[in-house]
Design a protein around this motif. Sequence first.
Motif, PDB file in Angstrom:
ATOM      1  N   THR A 166       8.178   4.232  10.611  1.00  0.00           N
ATOM      2  CA  THR A 166       9.172   4.204  11.691  1.00  0.00           C
ATOM      3  C   THR A 166       8.692   3.395  12.896  1.00  0.00           C
ATOM      4  N   LYS A 167       7.462   2.844  12.804  1.00  0.00           N
ATOM      5  CA  LYS A 167       6.945   2.039  13.921  1.00  0.00           C
ATOM      6  C   LYS A 167       5.831   1.134  13.413  1.00  0.00           C
ATOM      7  N   ASP A 168       5.451   0.143  14.222  1.00  0.00           N
ATOM      8  CA  ASP A 168       4.246  -0.643  13.939  1.00  0.00           C
ATOM      9  C   ASP A 168       3.041   0.278  14.101  1.00  0.00           C
ATOM     10  N   GLN A 169       2.160   0.280  13.112  1.00  0.00           N
ATOM     11  CA  GLN A 169       0.987   1.168  13.220  1.00  0.00           C
ATOM     12  C   GLN A 169      -0.139   0.710  12.300  1.00  0.00           C
ATOM     13  N   ASN A 170      -1.340   1.157  12.637  1.00  0.00           N
ATOM     14  CA  ASN A 170      -2.525   0.891  11.826  1.00  0.00           C
ATOM     15  C   ASN A 170      -3.057   2.212  11.288  1.00  0.00           C
ATOM     16  N   ILE A 171      -3.342   2.233  10.000  1.00  0.00           N
ATOM     17  CA  ILE A 171      -3.857   3.443   9.352  1.00  0.00           C
ATOM     18  C   ILE A 171      -5.281   3.168   8.860  1.00  0.00           C
ATOM     19  N   ALA A 172      -6.226   3.952   9.371  1.00  0.00           N
ATOM     20  CA  ALA A 172      -7.626   3.800   8.958  1.00  0.00           C
ATOM     21  C   ALA A 172      -7.930   4.773   7.824  1.00  0.00           C
ATOM     22  N   ILE A 173      -8.576   4.254   6.769  1.00  0.00           N
ATOM     23  CA  ILE A 173      -9.063   5.109   5.680  1.00  0.00           C
ATOM     24  C   ILE A 173     -10.578   4.937   5.644  1.00  0.00           C
ATOM     25  N   LYS A 174     -11.273   5.935   6.189  1.00  0.00           N
ATOM     26  CA  LYS A 174     -12.724   5.803   6.412  1.00  0.00           C
ATOM     27  C   LYS A 174     -13.510   5.643   5.118  1.00  0.00           C
ATOM     28  N   SER A 175     -13.114   6.366   4.073  1.00  0.00           N
ATOM     29  CA  SER A 175     -13.881   6.277   2.825  1.00  0.00           C
ATOM     30  C   SER A 175     -13.801   4.884   2.202  1.00  0.00           C
ATOM     31  N   LYS A 218      11.309  15.119   0.285  1.00  0.00           N
ATOM     32  CA  LYS A 218      10.625  14.432   1.394  1.00  0.00           C
ATOM     33  C   LYS A 218       9.222  14.996   1.575  1.00  0.00           C
ATOM     34  N   ARG A 219       9.097  16.314   1.585  1.00  0.00           N
ATOM     35  CA  ARG A 219       7.781  16.944   1.747  1.00  0.00           C
ATOM     36  C   ARG A 219       6.862  16.616   0.574  1.00  0.00           C
ATOM     37  N   PHE A 220       7.444  16.547  -0.620  1.00  0.00           N
ATOM     38  CA  PHE A 220       6.694  16.208  -1.841  1.00  0.00           C
ATOM     39  C   PHE A 220       6.084  14.814  -1.724  1.00  0.00           C
ATOM     40  N   ASN A 221       6.876  13.857  -1.244  1.00  0.00           N
ATOM     41  CA  ASN A 221       6.384  12.485  -1.075  1.00  0.00           C
ATOM     42  C   ASN A 221       5.349  12.399   0.041  1.00  0.00           C
ATOM     43  N   LEU A 222       5.641  13.033   1.179  1.00  0.00           N
ATOM     44  CA  LEU A 222       4.725  12.978   2.326  1.00  0.00           C
ATOM     45  C   LEU A 222       3.404  13.688   2.035  1.00  0.00           C
ATOM     46  N   ASN A 223       3.425  14.646   1.112  1.00  0.00           N
ATOM     47  CA  ASN A 223       2.197  15.363   0.772  1.00  0.00           C
ATOM     48  C   ASN A 223       1.121  14.422   0.235  1.00  0.00           C
ATOM     49  N   LEU A 224       1.536  13.320  -0.390  1.00  0.00           N
ATOM     50  CA  LEU A 224       0.530  12.368  -0.879  1.00  0.00           C
ATOM     51  C   LEU A 224      -0.222  11.720   0.283  1.00  0.00           C
ATOM     52  N   LEU A 225       0.475  11.468   1.396  1.00  0.00           N
ATOM     53  CA  LEU A 225      -0.219  10.935   2.576  1.00  0.00           C
ATOM     54  C   LEU A 225      -1.202  11.973   3.116  1.00  0.00           C
ATOM     55  N   THR A 226      -0.799  13.241   3.115  1.00  0.00           N
ATOM     56  CA  THR A 226      -1.701  14.314   3.555  1.00  0.00           C
ATOM     57  C   THR A 226      -2.917  14.397   2.640  1.00  0.00           C
ATOM     58  N   ARG A 227      -2.686  14.224   1.344  1.00  0.00           N
ATOM     59  CA  ARG A 227      -3.795  14.251   0.385  1.00  0.00           C
ATOM     60  C   ARG A 227      -4.776  13.101   0.658  1.00  0.00           C
ATOM     61  N   ILE A 228      -4.243  11.925   0.982  1.00  0.00           N
ATOM     62  CA  ILE A 228      -5.116  10.781   1.313  1.00  0.00           C
ATOM     63  C   ILE A 228      -5.913  11.090   2.580  1.00  0.00           C
ATOM     64  N   ASN A 229      -5.243  11.694   3.560  1.00  0.00           N
ATOM     65  CA  ASN A 229      -5.949  12.116   4.783  1.00  0.00           C
ATOM     66  C   ASN A 229      -7.117  13.035   4.449  1.00  0.00           C
ATOM     67  N   ASN A 230      -6.852  14.033   3.618  1.00  0.00           N
ATOM     68  CA  ASN A 230      -7.858  15.063   3.324  1.00  0.00           C
ATOM     69  C   ASN A 230      -8.983  14.568   2.433  1.00  0.00           C
ATOM     70  N   GLU A 231      -8.627  13.786   1.420  1.00  0.00           N
ATOM     71  CA  GLU A 231      -9.630  13.406   0.417  1.00  0.00           C
ATOM     72  C   GLU A 231     -10.316  12.081   0.712  1.00  0.00           C
ATOM     73  N   LEU A 232      -9.649  11.204   1.474  1.00  0.00           N
ATOM     74  CA  LEU A 232     -10.224   9.877   1.747  1.00  0.00           C
ATOM     75  C   LEU A 232     -10.484   9.659   3.239  1.00  0.00           C
ATOM     76  N   ASP A 233     -10.349  10.728   4.012  1.00  0.00           N
ATOM     77  CA  ASP A 233     -10.627  10.682   5.455  1.00  0.00           C
ATOM     78  C   ASP A 233      -9.780   9.605   6.143  1.00  0.00           C
ATOM     79  N   ALA A 234      -8.457   9.725   5.977  1.00  0.00           N
ATOM     80  CA  ALA A 234      -7.513   8.775   6.589  1.00  0.00           C
ATOM     81  C   ALA A 234      -6.811   9.436   7.769  1.00  0.00           C
TER      82      ALA A 234
END
Length: 315
Positions: free
Chosen positions: A250-259, A207-223
């Motif tokens: 787990t909910k309706d949500q919007n994710i912004a990727i600034k880059s 689970k942490r391995f998969n979620l780490n990709l979202l963290t990587r997108i946050n860090n590298e693409l300003d999401a």
Amino acid sequence: MNENFQKDIDFGLSATNKTLPSKYFYDKIGDALFVEIMNMPEYYLTSAEFDIFKNQHQQLIKALKLEKNDFFELVELGAGDGTKTKQLLKALDDQGYNFKYAPVDISENALEQLKASINNELPTVKIDPKQGDYFNVLGDFKTSSHPIVVLFLGSNIGNFNDSKAKEFIQKLDHNLKTGDKILLGVDLIKPKSIVLPAYDDAQGITKRFNLNLLTRINNELDANFDINTFEHKPEYNEEEGIARSFLVSTKDQNIAIKSLDKTFTFKKGEKIHMETSRKYNDQILNTILEGSFLKISDRLTDSQHLFADYILEKH
């Protein structure tokens, strides 16, 4: 910023059925988490293939038809930490085979660590790490006069769907000479009770391995992914022999990727397809090999018949 990373994330999250490429799991944190995964009791794939390399390395050498006096290059695609490969390298080195080991990986960090460990544990083995795309690297070997043995282990080919696997095999075929060989590690089709826990371990490492990709997108693409609003959900269809991993909103949500200057909408229960893991048998592999000049010449399995290493030879 890695432009390919940016483009691939944009493409995957813009699709009707959202997806993220599994090759981007492997940053520094992802590399470390995958080492943890390989050591989990549920993750039989690594221990089963290690069983083959540790206890049948002589059979592997025989199946590959290696000659002591003929120099060859051992090219490993997606080498990772090389735990299994070291068993074969040590046997070849101890017996005086004339070869060079060329690990190829997208992760420069993984290659640096592997080179350091090989130099430390097997100082007489010649190692020439190559960072980058598999086929760009393999293309350099095509004109060489010496034999090439390609290692593609860990059932990494199972990360492709069948059409992509076929395309991958044809590219491999194109980049090899007649007589070159591939040692292809594949996970065998088996019951759900064995397969599913390998992708849903009790400690939550996968689970942490998969979620780490979202963290990587946050860090590298300003999401602004909130990883606490995504659940890890693996599935396995025993009849088709394919395991799939998803992250589920787990909910309706919007994710912004600034880059990207984009916002992506997620509905509650919407999935992001993260990874596919195809399981094999002889029939499926032969179907994948159709249209190439690669033929199965041998097959070794672990003591519990969970995993197989196939020897493919180019004719």
